[in-house]
Design a protein around this motif. Structure first.
Motif, mmCIF file in Angstrom:
data_model
loop_
_atom_site.group_PDB
_atom_site.id
_atom_site.type_symbol
_atom_site.label_atom_id
_atom_site.label_comp_id
_atom_site.label_asym_id
_atom_site.label_seq_id
_atom_site.Cartn_x
_atom_site.Cartn_y
_atom_site.Cartn_z
ATOM 1 N N ARG A 106 -6.262 9.826 -0.739
ATOM 2 C CA ARG A 106 -7.046 8.840 -1.505
ATOM 3 C C ARG A 106 -6.965 7.467 -0.849
ATOM 4 N N TRP A 107 -5.784 7.106 -0.389
ATOM 5 C CA TRP A 107 -5.646 5.809 0.295
ATOM 6 C C TRP A 107 -6.553 5.759 1.519
ATOM 7 N N ALA A 108 -6.557 6.840 2.273
ATOM 8 C CA ALA A 108 -7.412 6.868 3.467
ATOM 9 C C ALA A 108 -8.883 6.751 3.078
ATOM 10 N N GLU A 109 -9.285 7.433 2.010
ATOM 11 C CA GLU A 109 -10.674 7.341 1.539
ATOM 12 C C GLU A 109 -11.030 5.919 1.140
ATOM 13 N N ALA A 110 -10.061 5.193 0.600
ATOM 14 C CA ALA A 110 -10.300 3.818 0.175
ATOM 15 C C ALA A 110 -10.378 2.854 1.348
ATOM 16 N N GLY A 111 -10.006 3.320 2.538
ATOM 17 C CA GLY A 111 -10.075 2.472 3.718
ATOM 18 C C GLY A 111 -8.781 1.822 4.122
ATOM 19 N N VAL A 112 -7.658 2.258 3.540
ATOM 20 C CA VAL A 112 -6.367 1.704 3.948
ATOM 21 C C VAL A 112 -6.053 2.208 5.354
ATOM 22 N N PRO A 113 -5.737 1.326 6.291
ATOM 23 C CA PRO A 113 -5.431 1.758 7.657
ATOM 24 C C PRO A 113 -4.276 2.750 7.689
ATOM 25 N N LEU A 114 -4.347 3.698 8.604
ATOM 26 C CA LEU A 114 -3.340 4.752 8.666
ATOM 27 C C LEU A 114 -1.938 4.210 8.911
ATOM 28 N N GLY A 115 -1.835 3.180 9.703
ATOM 29 C CA GLY A 115 -0.527 2.589 9.944
ATOM 30 C C GLY A 115 0.064 1.986 8.692
ATOM 31 N N ARG A 116 -0.787 1.406 7.876
ATOM 32 C CA ARG A 116 -0.303 0.808 6.639
ATOM 33 C C ARG A 116 0.107 1.891 5.640
ATOM 34 N N ILE A 117 -0.608 3.004 5.643
ATOM 35 C CA ILE A 117 -0.228 4.128 4.780
ATOM 36 C C ILE A 117 1.161 4.624 5.155
ATOM 37 N N LEU A 118 1.402 4.787 6.453
ATOM 38 C CA LEU A 118 2.702 5.270 6.910
ATOM 39 C C LEU A 118 3.819 4.306 6.509
ATOM 40 N N ARG A 119 3.589 3.021 6.692
ATOM 41 C CA ARG A 119 4.601 2.030 6.316
ATOM 42 C C ARG A 119 4.846 2.041 4.810
ATOM 43 N N ALA A 120 3.776 2.138 4.028
ATOM 44 C CA ALA A 120 3.909 2.088 2.570
ATOM 45 C C ALA A 120 4.742 3.240 2.044
#
Length: 395
Positions: free
Chosen positions: A323-337
């Motif tokens: 869902r985060w990726a669908e919303a446009g959150v950068p992949l690097g930020r997803i990993l950090r989060a």
């Protein structure tokens, strides 16, 4: 269900630790830990490292138990706190001097908590009108949490509850923003939502958007998740068999009918699919605003969340990543989060969150690069827990 099928709950609990590991989650922080959970969870021979906030703090008549405890044992069980604004509702059998905010925080700390959570839930955007803690109580809970070095977490998903969390200087807001004043059908965030998101950014509070919490509610009417092959890594065969049995299907139909009645009462003559899509669309829209305003984002789920079958353990975390990726959150930020940012926010970064000498060897090995595709999280090769190799799959 458990009264008629007493083995289902035990089967579910037995697999749950492995369900998280199967999807790569080696460390959990339970924001509302029931007193007995730690014991049965840690009895599992293989389980993620488990941290918690203890029993979340409640007020009389408030979400989620709506309790007016009859005795001290029940009041302690729900970690009740006395709120002066509710003095007329306080149970006569209880000594209010034993239920101060400091007492509530102490009960969490005595249970081994690393954080304290309090609910500010007015009623899911107008579906109900529940009492919430006053500013005085929230401030006192925050002060007592800080004094003990505990992270202060506020459950909030509406504009008014986000305001309360920000006024109380919460460290973490648990949930995104999908309730606001005005048109109940609108999915465009109004100025009130935009303003409170900007406040969150300026205050540097961390936010767990928990998108899948509301996307999962769509399973009330759309049970297609039962056809997802990954579900077998999340739920034991006995539970899956019950969900697809005649009894399970009948229970699902009854639940759907209850939702239809609620939808008609709150939203009028609107299709059920459209009604269930409102909160997910709102959550996506406000996450994009948070992203643009540089709000601190932390990965988190809600397991289970509300009703339905849309948030199975472990799998809903993988769905949340998507869902985060669908919303446009950068992949690097997803990993950090999901790693270092969460570890820092919950004061765990000395042990976990990054790969460094001296830290716990909880490692997830993927066959694809998560900085290139969100589907890398579907290519788990190996999970290490405290340096011990484990596939982390169900058996």
């Amino acid at each position: 269900v458990d009264a008629d099928h007493p083995g289902l709950l035990e089967d579910y609990r037995s697999q749950l630790p492995r369900s998280y590991l199967a999807f790569g989650f080696t460390t959990l922080v339970d924001l509302n830990a029931k007193p007995a959970t730690l014991a049965w969870f840690n009895r599992a021979p293989l389980h993620p490292d488990y941290y918690h906030c203890g029993q979340a703090v409640e007020i009389v008549g408030g979400y989620p138990s709506f309790a007016n405890p009859k005795d001290k044992a029940e009041a302690d069980r729900v970690n009740l706190v006395y709120d002066p604004a509710q003095s007329e509702h306080w149970p006569a059998a209880l000594d209010r001097n034993s239920y101060t905010p400091a007492d509530a925080v102490r009960r969490a700390a005595d249970a081994g908590a690393i954080c304290v959570k309090v609910f500010v839930e007015h009623g899911f955007g107008g579906a109900a009108h529940w009492p919430v803690p006053s500013r005085q109580t929230l401030d006192a809970l925050r002060a007592a949490s800080v004094a003990r070095g505990l992270v202060f977490v506020v459950h909030a998903n509406a504009v008014e509850s986000w305001r309360a969390a920000l006024d109380a200087h919460a460290d973490v807001i648990a949930h995104g923003l999908w309730h606001w004043p005005g048109d109940l059908h609108s999915t465009t965030p109004p100025v009130e939502a935009r303003t409170v998101i900007r406040r969150a950014a300026a205050s540097h509070v961390a936010v767990q958007p928990t998108l899948q919490a509301v996307f999962g509610d769509e399973s009330i009417f759309d049970r297609s998740i039962l056809r997802d092959p990954r579900l077998a890594e999340s739920l034991p065969p006995t539970v899956l068999a019950w969900l697809t049995s005649g009894e399970g299907e009948a229970a699902a139909r009854s639940q759907a009918e209850e939702y239809r009645s609620a939808i008609a009462r709150m939203l009028g003559p609107i299709g059920e699919q459209k009604a269930m899509s409102i909160a997910p669309s709102r959550a996506m829209a406000t996450l994009r605003l948070m992203l643009g305003d540089h709000v601190r984002l932390l990965f988190g789920t809600d397991t289970p969340s509300n009703e339905g079958i849309g948030n199975p353990p472990g799998l809903n975390g993988r769905l949340e990543l998507g869902r985060w990726a669908e919303a446009g959150v950068p992949l690097g930020r997803i990993l950090r989060a999901a790693t270092v940012d969460n570890a820092k926010a919950f004061h765990l970064s000395s042990d976990v969150g990054t790969i460094e000498v001296g830290k716990r060897a909880d490692l997830l090995l993927l066959r694809s690069d998560p900085l290139k595709t969100i589907h890398a999280y579907d290519t788990i090769d190996t999970v290490f827990l405290n340096g011990v190799r484990s596939r982390g799959t169900t058996s």
